[in-house]
Design a protein around this motif. Structure first.
Motif, PDB file in Angstrom:
ATOM      1  N   ARG A  89       0.807  -1.224   0.000  1.00  0.00           N
ATOM      2  CA  ARG A  89       0.000   0.000   0.000  1.00  0.00           C
ATOM      3  C   ARG A  89       0.841   1.276   0.000  1.00  0.00           C
ATOM      4  O   ARG A  89       0.305   2.357  -0.135  1.00  0.00           O
ATOM      5  CB  ARG A  89      -0.923   0.016   1.212  1.00  0.00           C
ATOM      6  N   GLY A  90       2.129   1.157   0.216  1.00  0.00           N
ATOM      7  CA  GLY A  90       2.973   2.345   0.190  1.00  0.00           C
ATOM      8  C   GLY A  90       3.505   2.720   1.562  1.00  0.00           C
ATOM      9  O   GLY A  90       3.746   1.868   2.407  1.00  0.00           O
ATOM     10  N   HIS A  91       3.655   4.006   1.768  1.00  0.00           N
ATOM     11  CA  HIS A  91       4.295   4.539   2.975  1.00  0.00           C
ATOM     12  C   HIS A  91       3.278   4.639   4.109  1.00  0.00           C
ATOM     13  O   HIS A  91       2.843   5.725   4.494  1.00  0.00           O
ATOM     14  CB  HIS A  91       4.950   5.887   2.657  1.00  0.00           C
ATOM     15  N   SER A  92       2.928   3.486   4.650  1.00  0.00           N
ATOM     16  CA  SER A  92       1.902   3.346   5.676  1.00  0.00           C
ATOM     17  C   SER A  92       2.460   3.688   7.056  1.00  0.00           C
ATOM     18  O   SER A  92       3.653   3.951   7.227  1.00  0.00           O
ATOM     19  CB  SER A  92       1.386   1.910   5.675  1.00  0.00           C
ATOM     20  N   GLN A  93       1.586   3.649   8.058  1.00  0.00           N
ATOM     21  CA  GLN A  93       2.024   3.908   9.430  1.00  0.00           C
ATOM     22  C   GLN A  93       3.039   2.862   9.890  1.00  0.00           C
ATOM     23  O   GLN A  93       4.013   3.193  10.564  1.00  0.00           O
ATOM     24  CB  GLN A  93       0.817   3.945  10.377  1.00  0.00           C
ATOM     25  N   TRP A  94       2.835   1.573   9.517  1.00  0.00           N
ATOM     26  CA  TRP A  94       3.805   0.576   9.978  1.00  0.00           C
ATOM     27  C   TRP A  94       5.171   0.824   9.364  1.00  0.00           C
ATOM     28  O   TRP A  94       6.197   0.576  10.009  1.00  0.00           O
ATOM     29  CB  TRP A  94       3.317  -0.864   9.770  1.00  0.00           C
ATOM     30  N   VAL A  95       5.200   1.338   8.141  1.00  0.00           N
ATOM     31  CA  VAL A  95       6.478   1.659   7.492  1.00  0.00           C
ATOM     32  C   VAL A  95       7.163   2.790   8.241  1.00  0.00           C
ATOM     33  O   VAL A  95       8.362   2.728   8.543  1.00  0.00           O
ATOM     34  CB  VAL A  95       6.253   2.029   6.010  1.00  0.00           C
ATOM     35  N   ARG A  96       6.422   3.839   8.554  1.00  0.00           N
ATOM     36  CA  ARG A  96       6.996   4.980   9.275  1.00  0.00           C
ATOM     37  C   ARG A  96       7.475   4.559  10.659  1.00  0.00           C
ATOM     38  O   ARG A  96       8.541   4.998  11.120  1.00  0.00           O
ATOM     39  CB  ARG A  96       5.954   6.092   9.367  1.00  0.00           C
ATOM     40  N   ASN A  97       6.702   3.700  11.328  1.00  0.00           N
ATOM     41  CA  ASN A  97       7.125   3.189  12.633  1.00  0.00           C
ATOM     42  C   ASN A  97       8.371   2.320  12.510  1.00  0.00           C
ATOM     43  O   ASN A  97       9.273   2.395  13.350  1.00  0.00           O
ATOM     44  CB  ASN A  97       5.991   2.393  13.296  1.00  0.00           C
ATOM     45  N   MET A  98       8.439   1.499  11.462  1.00  0.00           N
ATOM     46  CA  MET A  98       9.603   0.629  11.255  1.00  0.00           C
ATOM     47  C   MET A  98      10.861   1.468  11.023  1.00  0.00           C
ATOM     48  O   MET A  98      11.932   1.151  11.544  1.00  0.00           O
ATOM     49  CB  MET A  98       9.366  -0.302  10.060  1.00  0.00           C
ATOM     50  N   ARG A  99      10.734   2.525  10.258  1.00  0.00           N
ATOM     51  CA  ARG A  99      11.887   3.403  10.029  1.00  0.00           C
ATOM     52  C   ARG A  99      12.391   3.980  11.344  1.00  0.00           C
ATOM     53  O   ARG A  99      13.601   4.093  11.557  1.00  0.00           O
ATOM     54  CB  ARG A  99      11.509   4.534   9.075  1.00  0.00           C
ATOM     55  N   ALA A 100      11.475   4.355  12.225  1.00  0.00           N
ATOM     56  CA  ALA A 100      11.863   4.944  13.510  1.00  0.00           C
ATOM     57  C   ALA A 100      12.412   3.893  14.475  1.00  0.00           C
ATOM     58  O   ALA A 100      13.386   4.141  15.178  1.00  0.00           O
ATOM     59  CB  ALA A 100      10.671   5.664  14.138  1.00  0.00           C
ATOM     60  N   ALA A 101      11.790   2.714  14.505  1.00  0.00           N
ATOM     61  CA  ALA A 101      12.165   1.685  15.478  1.00  0.00           C
ATOM     62  C   ALA A 101      13.344   0.830  15.026  1.00  0.00           C
ATOM     63  O   ALA A 101      14.070   0.287  15.852  1.00  0.00           O
ATOM     64  CB  ALA A 101      10.966   0.779  15.768  1.00  0.00           C
ATOM     65  N   GLY A 102      13.499   0.649  13.712  1.00  0.00           N
ATOM     66  CA  GLY A 102      14.595  -0.179  13.204  1.00  0.00           C
ATOM     67  C   GLY A 102      14.371  -1.666  13.357  1.00  0.00           C
ATOM     68  O   GLY A 102      15.300  -2.450  13.189  1.00  0.00           O
ATOM     69  N   GLY A 103      13.155  -2.069  13.680  1.00  0.00           N
ATOM     70  CA  GLY A 103      12.855  -3.485  13.834  1.00  0.00           C
ATOM     71  C   GLY A 103      11.486  -3.677  14.434  1.00  0.00           C
ATOM     72  O   GLY A 103      10.718  -2.720  14.590  1.00  0.00           O
ATOM     73  N   GLY A 104      11.187  -4.908  14.770  1.00  0.00           N
ATOM     74  CA  GLY A 104       9.875  -5.227  15.326  1.00  0.00           C
ATOM     75  C   GLY A 104       9.815  -6.694  15.667  1.00  0.00           C
ATOM     76  O   GLY A 104      10.826  -7.314  15.999  1.00  0.00           O
ATOM     77  N   ARG A 105       8.613  -7.248  15.540  1.00  0.00           N
ATOM     78  CA  ARG A 105       8.446  -8.669  15.813  1.00  0.00           C
ATOM     79  C   ARG A 105       7.376  -9.245  14.892  1.00  0.00           C
ATOM     80  O   ARG A 105       6.430  -8.558  14.499  1.00  0.00           O
ATOM     81  CB  ARG A 105       8.109  -8.920  17.280  1.00  0.00           C
ATOM     82  N   LEU A 106       7.560 -10.515  14.548  1.00  0.00           N
ATOM     83  CA  LEU A 106       6.576 -11.278  13.779  1.00  0.00           C
ATOM     84  C   LEU A 106       6.017 -12.344  14.695  1.00  0.00           C
ATOM     85  O   LEU A 106       6.768 -13.037  15.395  1.00  0.00           O
ATOM     86  CB  LEU A 106       7.215 -11.928  12.555  1.00  0.00           C
TER      87      LEU A 106
END
Length: 172
Positions: A89-106
């Motif tokens: 979908r593009g530059h979504s909220q999860w993308v912006r959060n990922m850029r800030a956090a540098g990672g996450g969890r699956l």
């Protein structure tokens, strides 16, 4: 209020971040409709209970403002020995959060895999986008416009700025 950029279904919010690949351009994002939201909620619910639809999992990323975990279903792509997350979908909220956090969890059921993420540059995306569209084009192809798995490298490169891609490394 959203401003329409001319592409049907494409919106950009005033003050939206610029795309990292093309500074000065407003980030592309396709908002989900009601049916998309309902389907996403179902896929996320299933993933939390350990049921993966065609490889889906629940992605959680720390919110850049709230500091709370934000979750969404995704289709992690295993390609050439690495794992990728593509934002159809593009530059979504999860993308912006990922850029800030540098990672996450699956998460899939009780299995939780924490990871670090690195966003790919524009030139690295065409092969990953092609593999993603080969696997999930039936589901996400409508978010890519005229681009498909059969598109040329040049066509995929032209679409690359609209679709962020992250290479993830699962923590051991």
């Amino acid at each position: 209020m959203a401003q329409h950029s001319g592409t049907p279904g494409t919106t950009s919010t005033p003050g939206a971040p610029e795309t990292p690949e093309t500074p000065g351009t407003v980030a592309h994002y396709l908002r989900p409709g009601r049916l998309d939201s309902a389907f996403g909620a179902l896929v996320g619910w299933l993933a939390r209970r350990g049921v993966s639809l065609m490889g889906s999992a629940e992605l959680s990323v720390l919110g850049r403002s709230s500091g709370e975990w934000r979750s969404i279903p995704v289709n992690p792509l295993a390609y050439e020995g690495a794992t990728y997350l593509v934002s159809a979908r593009g530059h979504s909220q999860w993308v912006r959060n990922m850029r800030a956090a540098g990672g996450g969890r699956l998460k899939l059921g009780r299995s939780v895999r924490h990871f670090d993420a690195v966003e790919l540059g524009r030139e690295e995306k065409p092969a990953v986008l092609r593999a993603y569209l080969e696997r999930w084009g039936w589901e996400v192809g409508r978010f890519f416009g005229e681009v498909s798995a059969a598109s040329t490298d040049e066509e995929l490169l032209a679409a690359a700025d609209k679709h962020p891609v992250f290479r993830i490394t699962v923590e051991r």
